[in-house]
Design an enzyme around this catalytic site. Structure first.
Site, PDB file in Angstrom:
ATOM      1  N   TYR A   1     -16.773  -9.440  -2.686  1.00 36.75           N
ATOM      2  CA  TYR A   1     -15.681  -8.743  -1.989  1.00 36.75           C
ATOM      3  C   TYR A   1     -14.787  -9.807  -1.370  1.00 36.75           C
ATOM      4  CZ  TYR A   1     -13.846  -4.964   1.014  1.00 36.75           C
ATOM      5  OH  TYR A   1     -13.037  -4.053   1.657  1.00 36.75           O
TER       6      TYR A   1
ATOM      7  N   ASP B   1      -7.584   4.187   1.410  1.00 37.50           N
ATOM      8  CA  ASP B   1      -8.473   3.309   2.164  1.00 37.50           C
ATOM      9  C   ASP B   1      -7.691   2.383   3.097  1.00 37.50           C
ATOM     10  OD1 ASP B   1     -10.969   2.157   2.758  1.00 37.50           O
ATOM     11  OD2 ASP B   1     -10.634   0.563   1.294  1.00 37.50           O
ATOM     12  N   ASP B   2      -6.565   1.888   2.634  1.00 37.39           N
ATOM     13  CA  ASP B   2      -5.796   0.925   3.435  1.00 37.39           C
ATOM     14  C   ASP B   2      -5.151   1.593   4.645  1.00 37.39           C
ATOM     15  OD1 ASP B   2      -6.163  -1.366   1.593  1.00 37.39           O
ATOM     16  OD2 ASP B   2      -5.114  -0.027   0.226  1.00 37.39           O
TER      17      ASP B   2
ATOM     18  N   GLU C   1      -6.275   2.592  -3.499  1.00 36.16           N
ATOM     19  CA  GLU C   1      -6.540   1.254  -2.968  1.00 36.16           C
ATOM     20  C   GLU C   1      -5.442   0.279  -3.380  1.00 36.16           C
ATOM     21  OE1 GLU C   1      -9.648   0.731  -1.166  1.00 36.16           O
ATOM     22  OE2 GLU C   1      -8.470  -0.997  -0.526  1.00 36.16           O
ATOM     23  N   ASP C   2      -4.923  -0.421  -2.419  1.00 35.86           N
ATOM     24  CA  ASP C   2      -3.999  -1.530  -2.654  1.00 35.86           C
ATOM     25  C   ASP C   2      -2.773  -1.164  -3.494  1.00 35.86           C
ATOM     26  OD1 ASP C   2      -5.836  -2.774  -1.089  1.00 35.86           O
ATOM     27  OD2 ASP C   2      -6.236  -4.454  -2.434  1.00 35.86           O
TER      28      ASP C   2
ATOM     29  N   ASN D   1     -13.452  -4.678   8.759  1.00 39.05           N
ATOM     30  CA  ASN D   1     -13.075  -4.408   7.371  1.00 39.05           C
ATOM     31  C   ASN D   1     -13.459  -2.981   7.005  1.00 39.05           C
ATOM     32  OD1 ASN D   1     -13.235  -4.402   4.352  1.00 39.05           O
ATOM     33  ND2 ASN D   1     -12.518  -6.478   4.699  1.00 39.05           N
TER      34      ASN D   1
ATOM     35  N   LYS E   1     -14.902  -2.684  -4.784  1.00 37.25           N
ATOM     36  CA  LYS E   1     -15.075  -1.588  -3.812  1.00 37.25           C
ATOM     37  C   LYS E   1     -16.193  -0.655  -4.273  1.00 37.25           C
ATOM     38  CE  LYS E   1     -11.462  -2.205  -0.905  1.00 37.25           C
ATOM     39  NZ  LYS E   1     -11.406  -2.125   0.544  1.00 37.25           N
TER      40      LYS E   1
ATOM     41  N   ARG F   1      -0.250  -4.341  -4.458  1.00 37.92           N
ATOM     42  CA  ARG F   1      -0.454  -5.051  -3.169  1.00 37.92           C
ATOM     43  C   ARG F   1      -1.935  -5.368  -3.057  1.00 37.92           C
ATOM     44  NH1 ARG F   1      -3.824  -4.747   0.301  1.00 37.92           N
ATOM     45  NH2 ARG F   1      -3.458  -2.917   1.597  1.00 37.92           N
TER      46      ARG F   1
ATOM     47  N   ASN G   1      -6.229  -9.967   4.752  1.00 40.22           N
ATOM     48  CA  ASN G   1      -7.131 -10.560   3.758  1.00 40.22           C
ATOM     49  C   ASN G   1      -6.335 -11.209   2.636  1.00 40.22           C
ATOM     50  OD1 ASN G   1      -9.529  -9.493   4.962  1.00 40.22           O
ATOM     51  ND2 ASN G   1      -8.968  -7.492   4.150  1.00 40.22           N
TER      52      ASN G   1
HETATM   53  N1  LIG Z   1      -9.315  -5.622   7.213  1.00 44.07           N
HETATM   54  C1  LIG Z   1      -9.122  -4.558   6.461  1.00 44.07           C
HETATM   55  O1  LIG Z   1     -10.020  -3.720   6.305  1.00 44.07           O
HETATM   56  C2  LIG Z   1      -7.811  -4.359   5.798  1.00 44.07           C
HETATM   57  C3  LIG Z   1      -6.899  -5.362   5.750  1.00 44.07           C
HETATM   58  N2  LIG Z   1      -5.694  -5.155   5.137  1.00 44.07           N
HETATM   59  C4  LIG Z   1      -4.799  -6.300   5.065  1.00 44.07           C
HETATM   60  O2  LIG Z   1      -3.635  -6.058   5.818  1.00 44.07           O
HETATM   61  C5  LIG Z   1      -2.549  -6.735   5.220  1.00 44.07           C
HETATM   62  C6  LIG Z   1      -1.386  -5.765   5.136  1.00 44.07           C
HETATM   63  O3  LIG Z   1      -1.714  -4.682   4.308  1.00 44.07           O
HETATM   64  P1  LIG Z   1      -0.748  -3.408   4.263  1.00 44.07           P
HETATM   65  O4  LIG Z   1      -0.492  -2.885   5.609  1.00 44.07           O
HETATM   66  O5  LIG Z   1      -1.304  -2.494   3.272  1.00 44.07           O
HETATM   67  O6  LIG Z   1       0.578  -4.081   3.679  1.00 44.07           O
HETATM   68  P2  LIG Z   1       2.044  -3.542   3.751  1.00 44.07           P
HETATM   69  O7  LIG Z   1       2.798  -4.289   2.743  1.00 44.07           O
HETATM   70  O8  LIG Z   1       2.065  -2.074   3.737  1.00 44.07           O
HETATM   71  O9  LIG Z   1       2.539  -4.015   5.224  1.00 44.07           O
HETATM   72  C7  LIG Z   1       2.775  -5.328   5.578  1.00 44.07           C
HETATM   73  C8  LIG Z   1       3.604  -5.323   6.836  1.00 44.07           C
HETATM   74  O10 LIG Z   1       3.687  -6.651   7.314  1.00 44.07           O
HETATM   75  C9  LIG Z   1       5.032  -6.934   7.608  1.00 44.07           C
HETATM   76  N3  LIG Z   1       5.289  -8.352   7.493  1.00 44.07           N
HETATM   77  C10 LIG Z   1       5.325  -9.119   6.398  1.00 44.07           C
HETATM   78  N4  LIG Z   1       5.608 -10.386   6.722  1.00 44.07           N
HETATM   79  C11 LIG Z   1       5.762 -10.418   8.061  1.00 44.07           C
HETATM   80  C12 LIG Z   1       6.077 -11.437   8.991  1.00 44.07           C
HETATM   81  N5  LIG Z   1       6.249 -12.693   8.618  1.00 44.07           N
HETATM   82  N6  LIG Z   1       6.179 -11.102  10.288  1.00 44.07           N
HETATM   83  C13 LIG Z   1       5.986  -9.843  10.672  1.00 44.07           C
HETATM   84  N7  LIG Z   1       5.665  -8.827   9.857  1.00 44.07           N
HETATM   85  C14 LIG Z   1       5.572  -9.126   8.555  1.00 44.07           C
HETATM   86  C15 LIG Z   1       5.831  -6.128   6.622  1.00 44.07           C
HETATM   87  O11 LIG Z   1       7.141  -6.010   7.136  1.00 44.07           O
HETATM   88  P3  LIG Z   1       8.300  -5.173   6.403  1.00 44.07           P
HETATM   89  O12 LIG Z   1       7.903  -3.755   6.564  1.00 44.07           O
HETATM   90  O13 LIG Z   1       9.521  -5.532   7.179  1.00 44.07           O
HETATM   91  O14 LIG Z   1       8.314  -5.623   4.992  1.00 44.07           O
HETATM   92  C16 LIG Z   1       5.036  -4.833   6.638  1.00 44.07           C
HETATM   93  O15 LIG Z   1       5.420  -4.034   7.712  1.00 44.07           O
HETATM   94  C17 LIG Z   1      -3.046  -7.261   3.890  1.00 44.07           C
HETATM   95  O16 LIG Z   1      -3.314  -8.621   4.013  1.00 44.07           O
HETATM   96  C18 LIG Z   1      -4.333  -6.543   3.644  1.00 44.07           C
HETATM   97  O17 LIG Z   1      -5.267  -7.332   2.967  1.00 44.07           O
HETATM   98  C19 LIG Z   1      -5.342  -3.951   4.610  1.00 44.07           C
HETATM   99  C20 LIG Z   1      -6.229  -2.927   4.628  1.00 44.07           C
HETATM  100  C21 LIG Z   1      -7.551  -3.065   5.171  1.00 44.07           C
HETATM  101  C1  LIG Z   2      -9.867  -4.634   2.793  1.00 46.04           C
HETATM  102  C2  LIG Z   2      -8.758  -4.037   2.114  1.00 46.04           C
HETATM  103  O1  LIG Z   2      -8.823  -2.911   1.688  1.00 46.04           O
HETATM  104  C3  LIG Z   2      -7.554  -4.794   1.935  1.00 46.04           C
HETATM  105  O2  LIG Z   2      -7.457  -5.906   2.434  1.00 46.04           O
HETATM  106  O3  LIG Z   2      -6.655  -4.286   1.266  1.00 46.04           O
HETATM  107 MG   LIG Z   3      -7.318  -2.465   0.303  1.00 42.78          MG
END
Ligand SMILES: NC(=O)C1=CN([C@@H]2O[C@H](COP(=O)(O)OP(=O)(O)OC[C@H]3O[C@@H](n4cnc5c(N)ncnc54)[C@H](OP(=O)(O)O)[C@@H]3O)[C@@H](O)[C@H]2O)C=CC1
Ligand SMILES: CC(=O)C(=O)O
Ligand SMILES: [Mg+2]
Length: 643
Positions: free
Chosen positions: A191, A357-358, A334-335, A543, A262, A244, A499
């Protein structure tokens, strides 16, 4: 290579098999549903190209020597992992239909049934294995010891990943036993973070398909594609379109590593049968130039389809899944990129058993961590102020679930409690005066405030007690940001959720060092313990892997037909309740993964209980003890004896 006496039948759950049904078998097999393997036939064999003969169960005497029936109430009635062999007249079978798997060389090549050197002397005689294995008989426990040494010998994480994938392809039960027994050590291998690198390099490490690929080429034929999958009794699908992948961006078809990873956690952590899990990648192209120019890229070499073309393919997929597997198959999105993720969830949440999931799983896990953290810092959710870096799926999903829970706790309107939650995106703090048109999922968070461009200023102005990173951008929680958090709070709560590790907003070491050891810290990808001024700090892992396996199990075992937000709150509550005093004493806000199966059983039970309460569960009557029921539903990877 099969003589008429050696050629064995293939069960609904056995991979590979003889290329045609031999005469002697055909004679014997008339009392059974038997699949003759032709190149196009599937394991269930109810399709063109297969010879299918069926006999109702009542004509087969139940017998007691088949020791390997999956003792799993939630799979009862459907095809199961049942081993038998071609002594059909000896009544060796207990499933309603179908039986038997290949023997001899084919058996050794079947990952569902292969036990390697663990085949006993009797089994070697009975199943034509003599001479095909060295003489030593080695039990599964010893094989696990050998395999963990084998994985450990690799220094490079991707090599460990490939060793694990190779094992999964060779011997599924050993793979799961190894993963369960060494979960803390192997989670980062199968993972995050390693799965991220595996997806990036999927083209060059790709050996054998591990899931279904549905591309634009399959438009109009998705039901047929689903039928090509060898398992029929599917209970969980994890699907991505690869746009993504973690914080690594658009990896197109190579995102397949994510559904595969997953789903292996669904089995290892949540106890869902591997044969009930189906990884799917929807390939509508990629906008990743590097992949488009890579001769080893495995996906469609075109830019991503969008708009109606995309929507039509997804709709055909969603419809075909329900038609093929029924109302109760769970689909985990997912993603996906956020411009599709929210719309897909909205569109299908009332007609299918789906969750993202996200957006939702992550929210549930983070809320659990926050509720636990409050035991360390004091106060209720309503007493805290939250600031997010990143306002996409994870950020707004978490924000909304915090608001929902706070509103429930305080009876205050959602709009009111949202005012304690602030988000920063790539353009700065989300405020109502922002001139750019905000995406719909950001609008509830556009509060009255002067514009703020950067995170340090946002921290100093908003004065959050909790800082959450969901930006996908590594090292954005700078020294200045963490020092600002530490100057405002005695115990700042800092979660770097992005991540893989390279995208984490800060490292554990940075969080502890820059806050002089006062931060309560957890991250999306694991960090090793940190020593700071003579004290060891153990960071937690925030996570969604804590939630989705148990959440899914809870839905499946209760026959739940729709996901309601209250089910996510129930999962979150159950996870928070699993954090022990011993964990708190170490500053942890999540329990260790070593106990994850027990944790998953509690999550599943709480989710199912809520589903029954809401009238969403269809499995009646409701089991009295849902935790025990969840445990009894779990797949265990110990070898079965084949008599
Ligand atoms: N720990 C866990 O269980 C999980 C972790 N994640 C992680 O979270 C991260 C984001 O995922 P997700 O929300 O789906 O992605 P999205 O693309 O939906 O969201 C990313 C956000 O970050 C913003 N962003 C990008 N660059 C910057 C910056 N330099 N400064 C400020 N804001 C910024 C984007 O801004 P804008 O809207 O303006 O483009 C957007 O709002 C990934 O790395 C993913 O791996 C996700 C799900 C679960
Ligand atoms: C953990 C997860 O789902 C992500 O980083 O997208
Ligand atoms: Mg994910």
């Amino acid at each position: 290579m099969f003589s008429s006496t050696r050629c064995a039948f293939l069960s609904n759950s056995g991979l590979g098999g003889c290329s045609s049904l031999c005469d002697a078998q055909r004679k014997r097999s008339t009392r059974f549903r038997v699949v003759s393997m032709t190149p196009s036939s599937s394991r269930s064999g109810d399709r063109n190209g297969s010879v299918v003969m069926e006999t109702p169960l009542k004509e087969l005497k139940k017998e007691s020597t088949v020791a390997d029936v999956d003792n799993n109430p939630i799979s009862a009635g459907g095809p199961q992992d049942v081993y038998g062999e071609d002594r059909a007249t000896e009544d060796h079978f207990v499933t309603p239909w179908s039986v038997s798997v290949a023997s001899g060389y084919t058996l050794l090549r079947d990952p569902h049934f292969n036990k390697g050197l663990a085949f006993t002397e009797n089994e070697r005689d009975a199943h034509y294995l003599r001479g095909l294995l060295p003489p030593s008989v080695i039990p599964q426990e010893t094989q696990v010891k050998k395999m963990i040494q084998h994985v450990r010998q690799y220094q490079v994480p991707l090599q460990k990943y490939m060793a694990m994938m190779d094992l999964q392809e060779r011997n599924e039960r050993l793979f799961y036993k190894l993963l369960i027994d060494h979960v803390e050590e192997l989670l980062p291998v199968v993972y995050t973070p390693t799965v991220g690198e595996a997806c990036q390099k999927y083209g060059s490490i790709f050996m054998r398909p591990q899931g279904l690929y549905i591309s634009l080429k399959e438009k109009g034929k998705i039901r047929e594609v689903l039928r090509n999958w060898p398992e029929k009794n599917i209970q969980v699908i994890v699907v991505t379109d690869g746009e993504r992948i973690l914080g690594l961006g658009d990896l197109g078809c190579q995102g397949m590593g994510i559904p595969v990873g997953k789903l292996s956690l669904y089995t290892a952590l949540g106890g869902v049968r591997p044969s009930a899990c189906l990884p799917i990648t929807i390939d509508v192209g990629t906008n990743n130039e590097k992949l488009l120019n890579d001769e080893l890229y495995i996906g469609l070499k075109q830019r991503r389809a969008t708009g109606q073309e995309y929507a039509e393919l997804m709709h055909e997929f969603m419809t075909a899944v329900k038609q093929t597997y029924g109302e109760k198959v769970l689909i985990q999105f997912e993603d996906f990129a956020n411009h599709n993720a929210f719309d897909l969830l909205e569109k299908y949440r009332s007609t299918h058993l789906v969750f993202n999931d996200d957006i939702q799983g992550t929210a549930s896990v983070v809320l659990a961590g926050l509720v636990a953290a409050l035991k360390l810092v004091g106060g209720n959710l309503a007493d805290h102020r939250f600031l997010f870096l990143g306002a996409g799926e994870a950020g707004t999903g978490i924000a909304e679930l915090i608001a929902l829970e706070t509103s429930k706790q305080t009876n205050a309107p959602l709009a009111e409690v949202r005012k304690n939650i602030w988000l920063v995106d790539s353009k700065g703090l989300i405020v109502s005066s922002r001139k750019d048109s905000l995406q719909h999922f950001k609008k509830p968070w556009a509060h009255e405030h002067e514009p703020v461009r950067n995170l340090v200023d946002a921290v100093n102005k908003i004065k959050p007690t909790v800082l959450i990173g969901t930006s996908g951008q590594g090292r954005t929680f700078t020294k200045e940001v963490i020092e600002a958090m530490a100057s405002i709070n005695e115990r700042p709560i800092i979660l770097s959720l992005s991540n893989p590790t390279s995208q984490s907003e800060c490292t554990a070491e940075e969080a502890y060092k820059w806050s002089q050891g006062r931060a309560i810290f957890a991250s999306g990808s694991p960090f090793p313990p940190v020593e700071y001024e003579g004290k060891v700090f153990v960071p937690g892992q925030a996570n969604n892997a804590y939630i989705f396996p148990g959440f899914g199990l809870g839905l499946i075992m209760s026959g739940t037909i729709r996901v309601h937000d209250d089910l996510l709150l129930a999962a979150s509550e159950a996870l928070a309740a699993q954090v022990s005093q011993e964990n708190f004493d170490k500053g942890l806000i999540y329990p260790p993964f070593t106990n994850i199966r027990k944790i998953s059983a509690h999550i599943a039970a709480n989710v199912a209980a809520k589903a029954y309460e809401l009238g969403l569960a269809t499995r009646l009557p409701q089991p009295k003890d849902l935790v025990k029921f969840a445990e009894s539903c779990m797949y265990t990877p110990s070898y079965r004896s084949y008599r």
